[in-house]
Design a protein around this motif. Structure first.
Motif, short mmCIF file in Angstrom:
data_model
loop_
_atom_site.label_atom_id
_atom_site.label_comp_id
_atom_site.label_asym_id
_atom_site.label_seq_id
_atom_site.Cartn_x
_atom_site.Cartn_y
_atom_site.Cartn_z
N THR A 284 -8.32 -1.32 -0.89
CA THR A 284 -7.81 -1.06 0.47
C THR A 284 -7.79 -2.34 1.30
O THR A 284 -6.83 -2.60 2.03
CB THR A 284 -8.68 0.00 1.17
N ALA A 285 -8.84 -3.15 1.18
CA ALA A 285 -8.93 -4.38 1.95
C ALA A 285 -7.77 -5.32 1.64
O ALA A 285 -7.22 -5.98 2.54
CB ALA A 285 -10.27 -5.07 1.69
N ARG A 286 -7.36 -5.36 0.39
CA ARG A 286 -6.30 -6.29 0.00
C ARG A 286 -4.93 -5.85 0.52
O ARG A 286 -4.01 -6.67 0.64
CB ARG A 286 -6.25 -6.45 -1.52
N LEU A 287 -4.80 -4.56 0.83
CA LEU A 287 -3.53 -4.08 1.40
C LEU A 287 -3.35 -4.54 2.84
O LEU A 287 -2.25 -4.44 3.39
CB LEU A 287 -3.47 -2.55 1.34
N ASN A 288 -4.42 -5.02 3.44
CA ASN A 288 -4.37 -5.43 4.85
C ASN A 288 -4.69 -6.91 5.03
O ASN A 288 -4.97 -7.35 6.14
CB ASN A 288 -5.36 -4.57 5.65
N SER A 289 -4.64 -7.65 3.93
CA SER A 289 -4.94 -9.07 3.97
C SER A 289 -3.65 -9.89 3.92
O SER A 289 -2.64 -9.45 3.37
CB SER A 289 -5.83 -9.44 2.78
N SER A 290 -3.69 -11.08 4.50
CA SER A 290 -2.50 -11.94 4.50
C SER A 290 -2.63 -13.12 3.55
O SER A 290 -1.80 -14.02 3.56
CB SER A 290 -2.25 -12.46 5.92
N SER A 291 -3.65 -13.12 2.68
CA SER A 291 -3.79 -14.21 1.73
C SER A 291 -2.62 -14.18 0.74
O SER A 291 -2.02 -13.13 0.52
CB SER A 291 -5.11 -14.09 0.96
N PRO A 292 -2.29 -15.31 0.12
CA PRO A 292 -1.17 -15.33 -0.83
C PRO A 292 -1.33 -14.34 -1.99
O PRO A 292 -0.38 -13.66 -2.36
CB PRO A 292 -1.17 -16.78 -1.34
N ASP A 293 -2.54 -14.25 -2.54
CA ASP A 293 -2.78 -13.30 -3.64
C ASP A 293 -2.52 -11.87 -3.19
O ASP A 293 -1.90 -11.08 -3.91
CB ASP A 293 -4.22 -13.41 -4.14
N ASP A 294 -3.02 -11.53 -2.00
CA ASP A 294 -2.90 -10.17 -1.51
C ASP A 294 -1.49 -9.86 -1.04
O ASP A 294 -1.02 -8.72 -1.13
CB ASP A 294 -3.91 -9.92 -0.40
N ALA A 295 -0.79 -10.87 -0.54
CA ALA A 295 0.62 -10.68 -0.16
C ALA A 295 1.45 -10.33 -1.39
O ALA A 295 2.36 -9.50 -1.32
CB ALA A 295 1.16 -11.94 0.52
N LEU A 296 1.13 -10.95 -2.51
CA LEU A 296 1.84 -10.63 -3.75
C LEU A 296 1.52 -9.20 -4.19
O LEU A 296 2.42 -8.46 -4.60
CB LEU A 296 1.47 -11.63 -4.84
N LEU A 297 0.25 -8.83 -4.12
CA LEU A 297 -0.14 -7.47 -4.48
C LEU A 297 0.64 -6.46 -3.65
O LEU A 297 1.16 -5.46 -4.17
CB LEU A 297 -1.64 -7.28 -4.24
N GLN A 298 0.77 -6.71 -2.35
CA GLN A 298 1.51 -5.81 -1.46
C GLN A 298 2.99 -5.78 -1.81
O GLN A 298 3.62 -4.72 -1.82
CB GLN A 298 1.31 -6.25 -0.02
N GLN A 299 3.55 -6.94 -2.11
CA GLN A 299 4.96 -7.02 -2.45
C GLN A 299 5.28 -6.22 -3.72
O GLN A 299 6.32 -5.58 -3.83
CB GLN A 299 5.36 -8.48 -2.65
N VAL A 300 4.34 -6.22 -4.65
CA VAL A 300 4.56 -5.54 -5.92
C VAL A 300 4.30 -4.04 -5.83
O VAL A 300 5.05 -3.25 -6.42
CB VAL A 300 3.68 -6.18 -7.02
N PHE A 301 3.28 -3.62 -5.08
CA PHE A 301 2.85 -2.22 -5.13
C PHE A 301 3.04 -1.41 -3.85
O PHE A 301 3.13 -0.18 -3.91
CB PHE A 301 1.37 -2.15 -5.51
N LYS A 302 3.06 -2.05 -2.69
CA LYS A 302 2.96 -1.32 -1.42
C LYS A 302 4.33 -0.96 -0.83
O LYS A 302 5.18 -1.82 -0.65
CB LYS A 302 2.18 -2.15 -0.41
N GLY A 303 4.52 0.32 -0.54
CA GLY A 303 5.70 0.79 0.17
C GLY A 303 6.88 1.13 -0.72
O GLY A 303 6.94 0.72 -1.88
N PRO A 304 7.82 1.90 -0.18
CA PRO A 304 8.97 2.37 -0.97
C PRO A 304 9.90 1.25 -1.43
O PRO A 304 10.67 1.43 -2.38
CB PRO A 304 9.68 3.32 -0.01
N ASN A 305 9.82 0.09 -0.79
CA ASN A 305 10.67 -1.04 -1.18
C ASN A 305 9.93 -2.05 -2.04
O ASN A 305 10.42 -3.15 -2.27
CB ASN A 305 11.21 -1.73 0.08
N SER A 306 8.75 -1.68 -2.51
CA SER A 306 7.98 -2.58 -3.38
C SER A 306 8.72 -2.80 -4.70
O SER A 306 9.60 -2.02 -5.08
CB SER A 306 6.60 -2.00 -3.65
N LEU A 307 8.34 -3.84 -5.41
CA LEU A 307 9.00 -4.15 -6.67
C LEU A 307 8.77 -3.07 -7.71
O LEU A 307 9.65 -2.76 -8.52
CB LEU A 307 8.52 -5.50 -7.19
N VAL A 308 7.57 -2.47 -7.71
CA VAL A 308 7.29 -1.38 -8.65
C VAL A 308 8.16 -0.17 -8.34
O VAL A 308 8.76 0.43 -9.24
CB VAL A 308 5.79 -1.01 -8.59
N CYS A 309 8.25 0.20 -7.07
CA CYS A 309 9.02 1.39 -6.69
C CYS A 309 10.52 1.21 -6.91
O CYS A 309 11.26 2.20 -7.01
CB CYS A 309 8.73 1.77 -5.24
#
Length: 329
Positions: A284-309
């Motif tokens: 959960t913490a990584r979904l709200n972080s702005s670090s480069p690693d966590d930004a990538l995690l969000q880009q890949v998994f978070k939200g309907p426009n994520s790369l996974v979705c």
């Protein structure tokens, strides 16, 4: 992962990530390619057997700056290392070994437990995993389940069995509550998300598991029915469809899917007693972080426009249904 991957550096540099065109054919591979220049992968995970091949299909098609970023490790297998030549992220194989720290996670529960260890800065495995495949969500306070797709959990018997292929939910509950001694109920191994969902459907629990149940089988493996024409087991209809179509390794054996309350698993269209959402679980913490690693995690998994979705072709090819809540809790 413990190292800052080149894919993260590319993200920081402003590279736009674009899902690649679908080009997967044949049976999906198990572990990620450790001979690839992309290894060690930026985002690593394991866990659920049910979504293993789905995430492998997706991982093969999610790239950032032309580089694969997901290391999707299979539920069964030998030793593996998510961190390449660097120390600290080596997991032992799980053949004949109980689930535990440092062991390849087999099942949703084990996947979430190994992720929890990777989230703890005081743990030796801190940073080694970034997500867990889970067919039953997560109840851990510091983890967030992100919807991936929809599956239907139904039951299977041998195709030559005299058992009904149209049990009602009440009849199945009687079988799993040991009220029908002539029928032999099976359950996946401890820690399985499918086991948890099926137990909830059947009105039983691990704490008071009925004595007639054999709970040592590998989930979604029809060969577990053996020669027993009176055995019944839960089965992911998505897995069964992908196996019999040759999309993934076919272990359905002589199993045939049944219908619960007259609704066939393969034709449920998201309706019926066994319908469930399957997830990827992250910190959960990584979904709200702005670090480069966590930004990538969000880009890949978070939200309907994520790369996974965005990988709807993979979701369909693997027998699952898309969900409007993809990428959301």
């Amino acid at each position: 992962m413990k190292l800052v991957a080149r894919t993260v550096l590319a993200l920081v540099a402003g590279v736009v990530a674009v899902p690649t065109a679908m080009a997967v054919t044949g049976v999906a591979n198990a572990d990620p390619d450790t001979s690839s220049s992309a290894y060690p992968y930026a985002l690593n995970g394991g866990g659920s057997d049910t979504t293993e091949e789905l995430m492998t299909d997706i991982a093969n098609n999610v790239k950032v700056g032309g580089v694969p970023v997901i290391g999707n490790w299979s539920a069964k297998g030998g030793a593996f290392d998510t961190n390449g030549s660097a120390a600290g992220c080596s997991y032992a194989g799980n053949a004949g070994v109980a689930a535990g720290a440092g062991i390849r996670p087999d099942g949703s529960g084990a996947g979430r437990d190994r992720l929890e260890e990777a989230m703890d800065p005081s743990n030796a495995y801190f940073g080694c995993l970034d997500f867990a495949r889970s067919s039953s969500g997560s109840t851990k306070a510091d983890q967030t389940k992100l919807a991936l797709a929809v599956d239907t959990l139904t039951y299977a018997v041998r195709s030559d069995s005299g058992l009904s292929k149209k049990f009602t939910l009440a009849q199945l509950q009687s079988i799993y509550q040991c009220k029908v001694p002539t029928i032999h109920p099976l359950l996946p191994q401890a820690g399985s998300g499918s086991r948890s969902v099926w137990e909830n459907l059947m009105g039983i629990t691990d704490a008071a598991l009925p004595a007639c149940i054999n709970d040592k089988i590998q989930e979604n493996d029809g060969t577990s029915l053996g020669t027993d024409k009176f055995a019944v087991m839960p089965y992911s209809s998505s897995q069964w469809a992908a196996q019999t179509a040759g999309v993934i390794s076919d272990v359905h054996g002589v199993s045939a899917l049944g219908a619960i309350n007259s609704i066939p698993g393969l034709a449920s269209n998201g309706a019926g007693a066994g319908v469930r959402t399957v997830y990827n679980v992250v910190s959960t913490a990584r979904l709200n972080s702005s670090s480069p690693d966590d930004a990538l995690l969000q880009q890949v998994f978070k939200g309907p426009n994520s790369l996974v979705c965005a990988q709807t072709a993979s979701i369909g090819r693997q027998g699952f249904l898309p969900t409007a809540s993809c990428g959301s809790n």
